[in-house]
Design a protein around this motif. Structure first.
Motif, mmCIF file in Angstrom:
data_model
loop_
_atom_site.group_PDB
_atom_site.id
_atom_site.type_symbol
_atom_site.label_atom_id
_atom_site.label_comp_id
_atom_site.label_asym_id
_atom_site.label_seq_id
_atom_site.Cartn_x
_atom_site.Cartn_y
_atom_site.Cartn_z
ATOM 1 N N GLY A 11 0.810 -1.211 0.000
ATOM 2 C CA GLY A 11 0.000 0.000 0.000
ATOM 3 C C GLY A 11 0.839 1.253 0.000
ATOM 4 O O GLY A 11 1.963 1.280 0.512
ATOM 5 N N ALA A 12 0.257 2.311 -0.568
ATOM 6 C CA ALA A 12 0.981 3.576 -0.701
ATOM 7 C C ALA A 12 0.989 4.358 0.609
ATOM 8 O O ALA A 12 0.075 4.242 1.427
ATOM 9 C CB ALA A 12 0.346 4.421 -1.807
ATOM 10 N N ILE A 13 2.043 5.134 0.794
ATOM 11 C CA ILE A 13 2.104 6.073 1.910
ATOM 12 C C ILE A 13 1.120 7.213 1.639
ATOM 13 O O ILE A 13 0.999 7.686 0.511
ATOM 14 C CB ILE A 13 3.534 6.613 2.060
ATOM 15 C CG1 ILE A 13 4.484 5.486 2.485
ATOM 16 C CG2 ILE A 13 3.594 7.751 3.060
ATOM 17 C CD1 ILE A 13 5.945 5.888 2.454
ATOM 18 N N SER A 14 0.423 7.665 2.675
ATOM 19 C CA SER A 14 -0.517 8.767 2.517
ATOM 20 C C SER A 14 -0.370 9.748 3.671
ATOM 21 O O SER A 14 0.326 9.479 4.647
ATOM 22 C CB SER A 14 -1.965 8.249 2.468
ATOM 23 O OG SER A 14 -2.401 7.866 3.762
ATOM 24 N N ARG A 15 -1.066 10.875 3.569
ATOM 25 C CA ARG A 15 -1.026 11.895 4.600
ATOM 26 C C ARG A 15 -2.298 11.878 5.461
ATOM 27 O O ARG A 15 -2.646 12.871 6.109
ATOM 28 C CB ARG A 15 -0.807 13.279 3.998
ATOM 29 C CG ARG A 15 -1.868 13.777 3.068
ATOM 30 C CD ARG A 15 -1.604 15.234 2.629
ATOM 31 N NE ARG A 15 -1.473 16.126 3.757
ATOM 32 C CZ ARG A 15 -0.342 16.740 4.083
ATOM 33 N NH1 ARG A 15 0.761 16.555 3.367
ATOM 34 N NH2 ARG A 15 -0.289 17.543 5.130
ATOM 35 N N THR A 16 -2.980 10.743 5.513
ATOM 36 C CA THR A 16 -4.238 10.643 6.240
ATOM 37 C C THR A 16 -4.110 11.049 7.707
ATOM 38 O O THR A 16 -4.995 11.704 8.260
ATOM 39 C CB THR A 16 -4.783 9.201 6.155
ATOM 40 O OG1 THR A 16 -4.944 8.845 4.780
ATOM 41 C CG2 THR A 16 -6.120 9.078 6.869
ATOM 42 N N ASP A 17 -3.010 10.664 8.360
ATOM 43 C CA ASP A 17 -2.853 10.924 9.799
ATOM 44 C C ASP A 17 -2.041 12.172 10.107
ATOM 45 O O ASP A 17 -1.685 12.404 11.270
ATOM 46 C CB ASP A 17 -2.207 9.708 10.471
ATOM 47 C CG ASP A 17 -3.109 8.485 10.450
ATOM 48 O OD1 ASP A 17 -4.333 8.657 10.556
ATOM 49 O OD2 ASP A 17 -2.588 7.363 10.308
ATOM 50 N N CYS A 18 -1.740 12.975 9.095
ATOM 51 C CA CYS A 18 -0.991 14.209 9.334
ATOM 52 C C CYS A 18 -1.803 15.164 10.210
ATOM 53 O O CYS A 18 -3.000 15.378 9.977
ATOM 54 C CB CYS A 18 -0.658 14.896 8.008
ATOM 55 S SG CYS A 18 0.544 14.008 6.999
#
Length: 294
Positions: free
Chosen positions: A89-96
């Protein structure tokens, strides 16, 4: 008959006389009476006696008393293991801004989406230990550096994820004078993947001690460069932040590198159209030249 002693009479006890107390007699101390113990007197507490400490009483431990120390709260450093597993899975900024501190260029870009995006995030687990995510576009490597000041290159701890024939290879390094020197760092749980020219990796790391030992404040940087036969090329810095507290996901992050992109306008034939100011300058120069020839 009652004997009334004269006020000036002194009673001299017989040295052999023994005073036998009445078994029912109770001695009531005067409120102002002070009892001074004999230096050889030993106080033996009653088995049912309870000692109630006074409000200002201080307990001083005896020389043989043992004090049990509290357990240390500092987490142990991570054991190094840079074996790279596949990142699912790709890294995302969901938890930024929630559980992770993030820095990106362009600002607020999401590495899970299409388009260029340089990205790093940090999430504290315990003590000096953090989980990091790093992503960027490069045919060589993408690296994240931690600096105790805003000037890169003073033996800054760096985590490098390189594209080794379509597979991520991880390196620990220090950045000094714009050159990476490989070294072993306290890093493990490395995962990575390469998609086209996009490199993504996650890892756990024990960060170095900052200048203020009571904080976890660093400047973060993301850079890219070439990677040939295990050699890391000089870094091209994409992100360099202000000093931020890595443990605070809401820290204000500012990219100190100002990037200006100039996009030239072209004609259908591909020739670059001259800017109006340049055209005017050229016309003026031609006019001056013609007047000089007349």
């Amino acid at each position: 008959m009652t004997a009334t002693p004269s006020p000036n009479m002194t009673a001299t006890p017989n040295p052999n006389m023994t005073a036998t107390p009445n078994p029912n007699m109770t001695a009531t101390p005067s409120p102002n009476m002070t009892t001074t113990p004999s230096p050889n007197m030993t106080a033996t507490p009653s088995p049912n006696m309870t000692a109630v400490p006074g409000h200002n009483m201080t307990t001083t431990p005896g020389p043989n008393m043992t004090t049990t120390a509290q357990p240390a709260t500092t987490a142990a450093k991570l054991e190094p293991n840079t074996t790279v597993e596949s990142l699912q899975g790709a890294i995302s900024r969901t938890d930024c801004g929630k559980s992770e501190l993030c820095a990106a260029q362009p600002e607020d870009c999401d590495p899970s989406e299409a388009g260029s995006c340089f990205f790093v995030s940090a999430k504290r687990t315990n003590g000096q230990n953090f989980e990091f995510a790093l992503a960027g576009e490069s045919d060589g490597y993408v690296a994240a550096s931690l600096s105790t000041d805003t000037a890169l290159g003073g033996n800054d701890t760096t985590y490098v994820c390189a594209n080794n024939n379509g597979m991520v290879q991880f390196f620990g390094a220090v950045l000094n004078n714009n050159v990476f020197m490989k070294t072993e760092l306290n890093v493990n749980s490395v995962k990575g993947r390469v998609t086209g020219n996009k490199i993504e990796c996650t890892f756990a790391a024990t960060v170095p001690v900052s200048r203020n030992r009571a904080s976890l404040s660093f400047s973060m940087a993301v850079s890219t460069g070439s990677f040939n036969n295990g050699t890391l090329g000089k870094p091209n810095t994409r992100i360099q932040t202000n000093i931020v507290d890595l443990s605070n996901s809401n820290s204000t992050v500012t990219n100190q590198i100002q990037t200006t992109t100039v996009t030239p306008t072209t004609t259908p034939s591909g020739a670059v159209v001259l800017q109006q100011s340049l055209s005017q300058a050229l016309m003026i120069s031609l006019g001056v030249l013609i007047l000089a020839m007349l």
